[in-house]
Design a protein around this motif. Structure first.
Motif, PDB file in Angstrom:
ATOM      1  N   ARG A 191       0.825  -1.219   0.000  1.00  0.00           N
ATOM      2  CA  ARG A 191       0.000   0.000   0.000  1.00  0.00           C
ATOM      3  C   ARG A 191       0.853   1.261   0.000  1.00  0.00           C
ATOM      4  O   ARG A 191       0.532   2.255  -0.659  1.00  0.00           O
ATOM      5  CB  ARG A 191      -0.920  -0.019   1.216  1.00  0.00           C
ATOM      6  N   GLU A 192       1.956   1.260   0.748  1.00  0.00           N
ATOM      7  CA  GLU A 192       2.814   2.438   0.846  1.00  0.00           C
ATOM      8  C   GLU A 192       3.422   2.785  -0.513  1.00  0.00           C
ATOM      9  O   GLU A 192       3.497   3.958  -0.900  1.00  0.00           O
ATOM     10  CB  GLU A 192       3.922   2.168   1.872  1.00  0.00           C
ATOM     11  N   THR A 193       3.829   1.767  -1.256  1.00  0.00           N
ATOM     12  CA  THR A 193       4.413   2.001  -2.587  1.00  0.00           C
ATOM     13  C   THR A 193       3.369   2.576  -3.542  1.00  0.00           C
ATOM     14  O   THR A 193       3.664   3.471  -4.345  1.00  0.00           O
ATOM     15  CB  THR A 193       4.981   0.694  -3.157  1.00  0.00           C
ATOM     16  N   LYS A 194       2.156   2.073  -3.456  1.00  0.00           N
ATOM     17  CA  LYS A 194       1.079   2.592  -4.305  1.00  0.00           C
ATOM     18  C   LYS A 194       0.812   4.061  -4.000  1.00  0.00           C
ATOM     19  O   LYS A 194       0.605   4.873  -4.907  1.00  0.00           O
ATOM     20  CB  LYS A 194      -0.190   1.765  -4.097  1.00  0.00           C
ATOM     21  N   LYS A 195       0.819   4.407  -2.711  1.00  0.00           N
ATOM     22  CA  LYS A 195       0.583   5.790  -2.307  1.00  0.00           C
ATOM     23  C   LYS A 195       1.691   6.691  -2.818  1.00  0.00           C
ATOM     24  O   LYS A 195       1.441   7.794  -3.346  1.00  0.00           O
ATOM     25  CB  LYS A 195       0.483   5.868  -0.790  1.00  0.00           C
ATOM     26  N   GLN A 196       2.930   6.248  -2.685  1.00  0.00           N
ATOM     27  CA  GLN A 196       4.077   7.016  -3.166  1.00  0.00           C
ATOM     28  C   GLN A 196       3.995   7.255  -4.672  1.00  0.00           C
ATOM     29  O   GLN A 196       4.248   8.364  -5.155  1.00  0.00           O
ATOM     30  CB  GLN A 196       5.361   6.256  -2.811  1.00  0.00           C
ATOM     31  N   ALA A 197       3.617   6.226  -5.414  1.00  0.00           N
ATOM     32  CA  ALA A 197       3.499   6.346  -6.872  1.00  0.00           C
ATOM     33  C   ALA A 197       2.391   7.312  -7.261  1.00  0.00           C
ATOM     34  O   ALA A 197       2.543   8.122  -8.180  1.00  0.00           O
ATOM     35  CB  ALA A 197       3.232   4.971  -7.478  1.00  0.00           C
ATOM     36  N   SER A 198       1.268   7.244  -6.546  1.00  0.00           N
ATOM     37  CA  SER A 198       0.131   8.114  -6.837  1.00  0.00           C
ATOM     38  C   SER A 198       0.473   9.574  -6.619  1.00  0.00           C
ATOM     39  O   SER A 198       0.093  10.443  -7.404  1.00  0.00           O
ATOM     40  CB  SER A 198      -1.059   7.701  -5.969  1.00  0.00           C
ATOM     41  N   VAL A 199       1.203   9.860  -5.549  1.00  0.00           N
ATOM     42  CA  VAL A 199       1.593  11.243  -5.239  1.00  0.00           C
ATOM     43  C   VAL A 199       2.585  11.765  -6.284  1.00  0.00           C
ATOM     44  O   VAL A 199       2.458  12.884  -6.775  1.00  0.00           O
ATOM     45  CB  VAL A 199       2.210  11.324  -3.832  1.00  0.00           C
ATOM     46  N   LYS A 200       3.551  10.939  -6.631  1.00  0.00           N
ATOM     47  CA  LYS A 200       4.611  11.384  -7.546  1.00  0.00           C
ATOM     48  C   LYS A 200       4.082  11.685  -8.944  1.00  0.00           C
ATOM     49  O   LYS A 200       4.535  12.615  -9.613  1.00  0.00           O
ATOM     50  CB  LYS A 200       5.701  10.320  -7.628  1.00  0.00           C
ATOM     51  N   PHE A 201       3.100  10.894  -9.384  1.00  0.00           N
ATOM     52  CA  PHE A 201       2.583  11.061 -10.747  1.00  0.00           C
ATOM     53  C   PHE A 201       1.151  11.611 -10.750  1.00  0.00           C
ATOM     54  O   PHE A 201       0.370  11.313 -11.650  1.00  0.00           O
ATOM     55  CB  PHE A 201       2.640   9.723 -11.497  1.00  0.00           C
ATOM     56  N   HIS A 202       0.843  12.431  -9.749  1.00  0.00           N
ATOM     57  CA  HIS A 202      -0.501  12.975  -9.602  1.00  0.00           C
ATOM     58  C   HIS A 202      -0.931  13.780 -10.830  1.00  0.00           C
ATOM     59  O   HIS A 202      -2.027  13.595 -11.368  1.00  0.00           O
ATOM     60  CB  HIS A 202      -0.575  13.847  -8.344  1.00  0.00           C
ATOM     61  N   ILE A 203      -0.074  14.669 -11.274  1.00  0.00           N
ATOM     62  CA  ILE A 203      -0.412  15.536 -12.416  1.00  0.00           C
ATOM     63  C   ILE A 203      -0.582  14.710 -13.685  1.00  0.00           C
ATOM     64  O   ILE A 203      -1.530  14.914 -14.455  1.00  0.00           O
ATOM     65  CB  ILE A 203       0.676  16.606 -12.613  1.00  0.00           C
ATOM     66  N   GLU A 204       0.339  13.770 -13.899  1.00  0.00           N
ATOM     67  CA  GLU A 204       0.245  12.922 -15.085  1.00  0.00           C
ATOM     68  C   GLU A 204      -1.031  12.086 -15.084  1.00  0.00           C
ATOM     69  O   GLU A 204      -1.661  11.885 -16.133  1.00  0.00           O
ATOM     70  CB  GLU A 204       1.463  11.999 -15.176  1.00  0.00           C
ATOM     71  N   LEU A 205      -1.415  11.610 -13.909  1.00  0.00           N
ATOM     72  CA  LEU A 205      -2.643  10.820 -13.791  1.00  0.00           C
ATOM     73  C   LEU A 205      -3.872  11.655 -14.112  1.00  0.00           C
ATOM     74  O   LEU A 205      -4.802  11.201 -14.785  1.00  0.00           O
ATOM     75  CB  LEU A 205      -2.766  10.230 -12.382  1.00  0.00           C
ATOM     76  N   GLN A 206      -3.879  12.899 -13.613  1.00  0.00           N
ATOM     77  CA  GLN A 206      -5.001  13.797 -13.917  1.00  0.00           C
ATOM     78  C   GLN A 206      -5.097  14.064 -15.418  1.00  0.00           C
ATOM     79  O   GLN A 206      -6.190  14.047 -16.001  1.00  0.00           O
ATOM     80  CB  GLN A 206      -4.829  15.122 -13.162  1.00  0.00           C
ATOM     81  N   LYS A 207      -3.937  14.295 -16.023  1.00  0.00           N
ATOM     82  CA  LYS A 207      -3.907  14.551 -17.465  1.00  0.00           C
ATOM     83  C   LYS A 207      -4.417  13.339 -18.232  1.00  0.00           C
ATOM     84  O   LYS A 207      -5.198  13.473 -19.185  1.00  0.00           O
ATOM     85  CB  LYS A 207      -2.482  14.882 -17.891  1.00  0.00           C
ATOM     86  N   LEU A 208      -3.991  12.153 -17.819  1.00  0.00           N
ATOM     87  CA  LEU A 208      -4.429  10.926 -18.481  1.00  0.00           C
ATOM     88  C   LEU A 208      -5.932  10.724 -18.326  1.00  0.00           C
ATOM     89  O   LEU A 208      -6.618  10.333 -19.279  1.00  0.00           O
ATOM     90  CB  LEU A 208      -3.675   9.720 -17.914  1.00  0.00           C
ATOM     91  N   ASP A 209      -6.434  11.006 -17.118  1.00  0.00           N
ATOM     92  CA  ASP A 209      -7.880  10.874 -16.879  1.00  0.00           C
ATOM     93  C   ASP A 209      -8.670  11.799 -17.796  1.00  0.00           C
ATOM     94  O   ASP A 209      -9.719  11.411 -18.344  1.00  0.00           O
ATOM     95  CB  ASP A 209      -8.208  11.178 -15.413  1.00  0.00           C
ATOM     96  N   LEU A 210      -8.165  13.033 -17.955  1.00  0.00           N
ATOM     97  CA  LEU A 210      -8.838  13.989 -18.834  1.00  0.00           C
ATOM     98  C   LEU A 210      -8.804  13.501 -20.290  1.00  0.00           C
ATOM     99  O   LEU A 210      -9.801  13.601 -21.017  1.00  0.00           O
ATOM    100  CB  LEU A 210      -8.183  15.366 -18.724  1.00  0.00           C
ATOM    101  N   GLU A 211      -7.657  12.980 -20.702  1.00  0.00           N
ATOM    102  CA  GLU A 211      -7.521  12.472 -22.068  1.00  0.00           C
ATOM    103  C   GLU A 211      -8.450  11.287 -22.303  1.00  0.00           C
ATOM    104  O   GLU A 211      -9.083  11.175 -23.363  1.00  0.00           O
ATOM    105  CB  GLU A 211      -6.074  12.060 -22.327  1.00  0.00           C
ATOM    106  N   GLU A 212      -8.529  10.400 -21.313  1.00  0.00           N
ATOM    107  CA  GLU A 212      -9.405   9.233 -21.451  1.00  0.00           C
ATOM    108  C   GLU A 212     -10.870   9.645 -21.480  1.00  0.00           C
ATOM    109  O   GLU A 212     -11.669   9.072 -22.227  1.00  0.00           O
ATOM    110  CB  GLU A 212      -9.158   8.259 -20.304  1.00  0.00           C
ATOM    111  N   ALA A 213     -11.214  10.661 -20.653  1.00  0.00           N
ATOM    112  CA  ALA A 213     -12.595  11.153 -20.639  1.00  0.00           C
ATOM    113  C   ALA A 213     -12.957  11.766 -21.993  1.00  0.00           C
ATOM    114  O   ALA A 213     -14.062  11.541 -22.513  1.00  0.00           O
ATOM    115  CB  ALA A 213     -12.774  12.177 -19.524  1.00  0.00           C
ATOM    116  N   GLU A 214     -12.004  12.524 -22.556  1.00  0.00           N
ATOM    117  CA  GLU A 214     -12.235  13.142 -23.863  1.00  0.00           C
ATOM    118  C   GLU A 214     -12.343  12.072 -24.950  1.00  0.00           C
ATOM    119  O   GLU A 214     -13.192  12.155 -25.846  1.00  0.00           O
ATOM    120  CB  GLU A 214     -11.097  14.110 -24.180  1.00  0.00           C
TER     121      GLU A 214
END
Length: 530
Positions: A191-214
């Motif tokens: 769980r700790e590794t997943k949390k670390q990854a999510s924080v580090k790539f937060h902006i990229e994940l948001q961008k990807l979510d927007l691209e997928e939604a579009e």
């Protein structure tokens, strides 16, 4: 399969030997192997057999697990018939491209470790994929991993030994973009590794979510558009919900296009904007004709809905009528089977001496009742089909009449669209006639280029071209009218013919079942009577 180190081909003899060897070692035992067919085998291990090509596996249709590891295979092929595979091991080969897996929709585990693969591709049909091992290949770009983003069931990934695994934050990047992943490169993801990854790539994940939604939005829009186009075609009014027909009429009209591009010329000291007059006449024509097309388009959708409701009503009635007859048939068959069961329990001597003919009569009565019910069903469905035929003929006829009122191209029939075309033609004729006169006098036409002047200097040619354009416009209208009417009538005929053929097949099948049923009980009666 071959000598040590030599490349080999798969033969039927080798396959039978391998299957026998595996099953003798297994719980089936030697006695079972002799009767075993390839289509019964569920697991097959062809690892380390020096195989150079995948072949002769098409009979293994029940196979769930296949090992082809540690061979010399260069191409993924020969697997299309193995549609029940859930696990495929092709590790330690010389494969350069992922391919040939389209039909393996049940595949859950795919091992392609230690090959020469440089791209993640052709995996789209593997929606149930849980584990993918791509270790020690030549995958270069970490961005390639996004290809797997839509594989919702992936729990295990292995990409160690690829160039992309040397990139900075390789593991965190993958873990961030695959939140459901449990194992990466043989290591459990906590769980700790997943949390670390999510924080580090937060902006990229948001961008990807927007691209997928579009992307999803565009996909849905495309599906809606395709669905609408299909509906319009089924209603026979495709491309009538706008100015498409008008544009089609003028697409190949070079004279009209040239006239609309002519600059202003003057006559009698007043501005005489030829191009503007032509454009205004054309725009008025376009607006009115588009309105008529949209009117027919909307009528077509309403009529399609009415036709569909009529067809649906037929099927509802068909189901109810068929169910009612089938219920009566079931009751008759149940009663006879009960009667026959009691008959078999009686004394054989009593049956032979006194009851044989009577029981035969009961079977004849059953056959007669079943055939009577089938004839009744046939009659009722035939009547329903005739009724539907009449209703659809009336609807299609009324719709075609509506179309012909809007596109009345028969002799002595003048209505809206032809009238608009005629008016347009007359007005353009008038404008061109005045222009020809001005060009002939060379009065107020200084702004016209020489090639445009040449158009108007030859009166016969320009008027001939205008007449030809007029005839082509009318022909385009007539073609569209004919297309609508022809397709509407063809649909009605095809619909009725299909129902009739389907009913004929059902009737033949039912009569065959009745005959087989009666034959069966005749044989049973004969056995009791002996």
């Amino acid at each position: 399969m071959s000598g040590k180190g030599e490349k080999a081909r798969i033969t039927e003899e080798h396959l039978r030997a391998i299957v026998a060897e595996q099953f003798i070692k297994g719980p089936a035992g030697r006695n079972q192997v002799e009767r075993l067919e390839f289509y019964e085998v569920q697991k097959l291990d062809l690892g380390s057999k020096h195989i150079s090509r995948i072949e002769r596996l098409w009979e293994f249709t029940s196979l769930t697990t296949l090992h082809l590891n540690n061979n010399y295979i260069q191409k993924m092929e020969g697997l299309s018939r193995l549609t029940n595979l859930t696990s495929l091991n092709l590790s330690f080969n010389n494969i350069m491209k992922i391919e040939g897996l389209e039909s393996l929709k049940k595949l859950e585990e795919l091992n392609l470790r230690n090959n020469k693969i440089s791209a993640l591709e052709n995996l789209d049909s593997l929606e149930k994929l849980v584990s993918l091992n791509m270790a020690n290949n030549i995958l270069q770009e970490l961005s390639q991993m996004l290809y797997l983003k839509n594989f919702k069931n992936l729990l295990t990934l292995n990409f160690c030994g690829n160039p992309l695994s040397e990139e900075e934050n390789y593991k965190l990047h993958i873990i961030a973009f695959f939140p459901n992943l449990k194992y990466l490169d043989y290591t459990y993801i906590n769980r700790e590794t997943k949390k670390q990854a999510s924080v580090k790539f937060h902006i990229e994940l948001q961008k990807l979510d927007l691209e997928e939604a579009e992307k999803e939005k565009k996909t849905e829009a495309l599906k809606t558009q395709e669905s609408d186009l299909q509906l319009h075609a089924e209603a026979f009014v495709e491309s009538l919900n706008g100015s498409f027909l008008f544009e089609h009429m003028f697409k190949y009209d070079p004279l009209a296009n040239k006239l609309q591009s002519v600059p202003e010329i003057s006559a009698q000291q007043e501005p005489y904007p030829l191009y503007l007059l032509i454009l205004n006449v054309s725009l008025t024509f376009k607006e009115k004709m588009t309105g008529l097309c949209v009117q027919l388009f909307e009528t077509g959708l309403v009529e399609h809905k009415r036709r569909q409701a009529e067809v649906n009503s037929f099927f509802t009635g068909h189901r109810m009528t068929t169910a009612e007859i089938m219920q009566k048939e079931t009751e008759l068959l149940g009663a006879f089977e009960k009667y026959f069961k009691e008959l078999k329990n009686e004394s054989a001597t009593t049956f032979q001496t006194f009851q044989a003919s009577a029981h035969k009569d009961e079977l004849n009565k059953l056959q007669k009742h079943l055939l009577t019910l089938e004839f009744k069903l046939i009659s009722q469905i035939e009547m329903m089909i005739k009724k539907l035929d009449v209703a659809l003929a009336e609807m299609v006829g009324a719709f075609c009449d509506t179309a012909q009122e809007i596109y009345p191209l028969r002799k002595n029939s003048f209505a809206q669209c032809r009238e608009l075309e005629n008016k347009y033609h007359e007005k353009v004729q008038e404008i061109i006639a005045v222009t020809i006169e001005e060009v002939t006098r060379d009065h107020g036409v200084e702004d016209l280029s020489d090639d445009v002047k040449m158009v108007f200097l030859d009166k016969e040619t320009v008027m001939g071209a205008l007449t030809t354009a007029h005839e082509n416009h009318l022909l385009a209208l007539q073609d569209r009218e004919n297309l609508l009417i022809t397709r509407a009538n063809a649909w009605k005929s095809k619909c009725i013919k299909k129902l009739q053929e389907k009913e004929l097949q059902r009737n033949r099948k039912t009569l065959s079942h009745i005959a087989k049923y009666v034959d069966h009980y005749e044989e049973e009666l004969h056995k009791i009577n002996r």
